[in-house]
Design a protein around this motif. Structure first.
Motif, PDB file in Angstrom:
ATOM      1  N   GLU A  81       0.835  -1.223   0.000  1.00 27.09           N
ATOM      2  CA  GLU A  81       0.000   0.000   0.000  1.00 27.09           C
ATOM      3  C   GLU A  81       0.865   1.266   0.000  1.00 27.09           C
TER       4      GLU A  81
ATOM      5  N   SER B 232       2.444   1.544  -3.898  1.00 23.08           N
ATOM      6  CA  SER B 232       1.635   1.437  -5.119  1.00 23.08           C
ATOM      7  C   SER B 232       0.345   2.238  -5.024  1.00 23.08           C
ATOM      8  N   GLU B 233      -0.084   2.701  -6.163  1.00 25.76           N
ATOM      9  CA  GLU B 233      -1.400   3.346  -6.343  1.00 25.76           C
ATOM     10  C   GLU B 233      -2.081   2.587  -7.469  1.00 25.76           C
ATOM     11  N   TRP B 234      -3.339   2.264  -7.296  1.00 22.59           N
ATOM     12  CA  TRP B 234      -4.050   1.399  -8.250  1.00 22.59           C
ATOM     13  C   TRP B 234      -5.162   2.166  -8.952  1.00 22.59           C
ATOM     14  N   TYR B 235      -5.276   2.020 -10.226  1.00 23.95           N
ATOM     15  CA  TYR B 235      -6.285   2.716 -11.043  1.00 23.95           C
ATOM     16  C   TYR B 235      -7.091   1.678 -11.823  1.00 23.95           C
ATOM     17  N   GLU B 236      -7.906   0.880 -11.112  1.00 26.07           N
ATOM     18  CA  GLU B 236      -8.621  -0.244 -11.777  1.00 26.07           C
ATOM     19  C   GLU B 236      -9.944   0.217 -12.350  1.00 26.07           C
TER      20      GLU B 236
END
Ligand code: IYR
Length: 224
Positions: free
Chosen positions: A217, A220-224
């Motif tokens: 966490e 990373s940054e998540w763009y799902e």
């Protein structure tokens, strides 16, 4: 597919089921997470063939325009290792005693490093990675390389992974300034020292700093 008049060949990447893919990714992470930088080396020899394979792995890395802009200098000669150690320690002594800022020294304190580098003689092999800022053609003219630092950085990542997978240890040593390596290893004008990695077995009962890695966490940054 891209149109090109250059030949392409079929490629059959290994493919796993979703379940196998999950197992593979987990197992590789678990293995790589065991890796630690080690500063104390055994003098136990490592066969040259092992180092050859490690370097072939590193040289399989992707690079800008597939130029492979690197040279891996591999040193086992005790006299040359001693000269490298002496020159590195001379620079490091200056760095630790004035060149590095108090903040930098504070950041390094948990690692327990100092100017002394016995691993440069204890490790059976030293790999000194040079980046080629340009290529020299047979007629002596210059030819450009691209994304050289990125390419060589990726190759060093492959190198470190290969060393770890073989059950050996290493350390990314960056004596600064590094130009003494150009002289001692007689490197041409188009090469610059990039990283020095001692390679061998860890010393008996070696200890490492109690470092923690950032959690997923945090990195990373998540763009799902
Ligand atoms: N090059 C020095 C200092 C050093 C710098 C960093 I940033 C490190 O992560 C570790 C060491 C040395 O090798 O001791």
């Amino acid at each position: 597919m891209a149109t090109t008049s250059y030949p392409f060949v079929p490629y059959f990447p290994v493919q796993y089921t979703q379940e196998q893919t999950q197992e593979k990714a987990e197992a590789f992470y678990q293995s790589m997470d065991q890796r630690r930088s080690v500063r104390e080396f055994s003098r136990e020899p490592v066969p040259r063939e092992v180092i050859e394979n490690i370097i072939k792995t590193a040289s399989s890395a992707p690079s800008g325009a597939h130029k492979q802009p690197w040279t891996f200098c591999v040193v086992a000669n005790p006299d040359l290792k001693r000269q490298i150690r002496e020159a590195a320690e001379k620079e490091e002594f200056e760095s630790y005693n004035g060149r590095m800022t108090p903040e930098w020294l504070e950041d390094l304190a948990p690692l327990g490093t100092d100017w002394q580098k016995p691993f440069l003689e204890d490790a059976p092999w030293l790999i000194i990675v040079f980046k080629k800022i340009y290529d020299v053609k047979e007629d002596g003219s210059k030819r450009n390389n691209y994304y050289v630092s990125e390419s060589v950085g990726i190759a060093c990542g492959f190198l470190i992974s290969a060393i770890h997978q073989a059950g050996l240890v290493t350390l990314t040593h960056t004596p600064s300034p590094m130009n003494f390596l150009t002289k001692l290893l007689n490197r041409p004008a188009n090469e610059r020292p990039y990283l020095l990695l001692p390679v061998g077995y860890a010393a008996d009962s070696v200890q490492v700093p109690n470092l923690k890695r950032k959690r997923l966490e945090e990195v990373s940054e998540w763009y799902e």
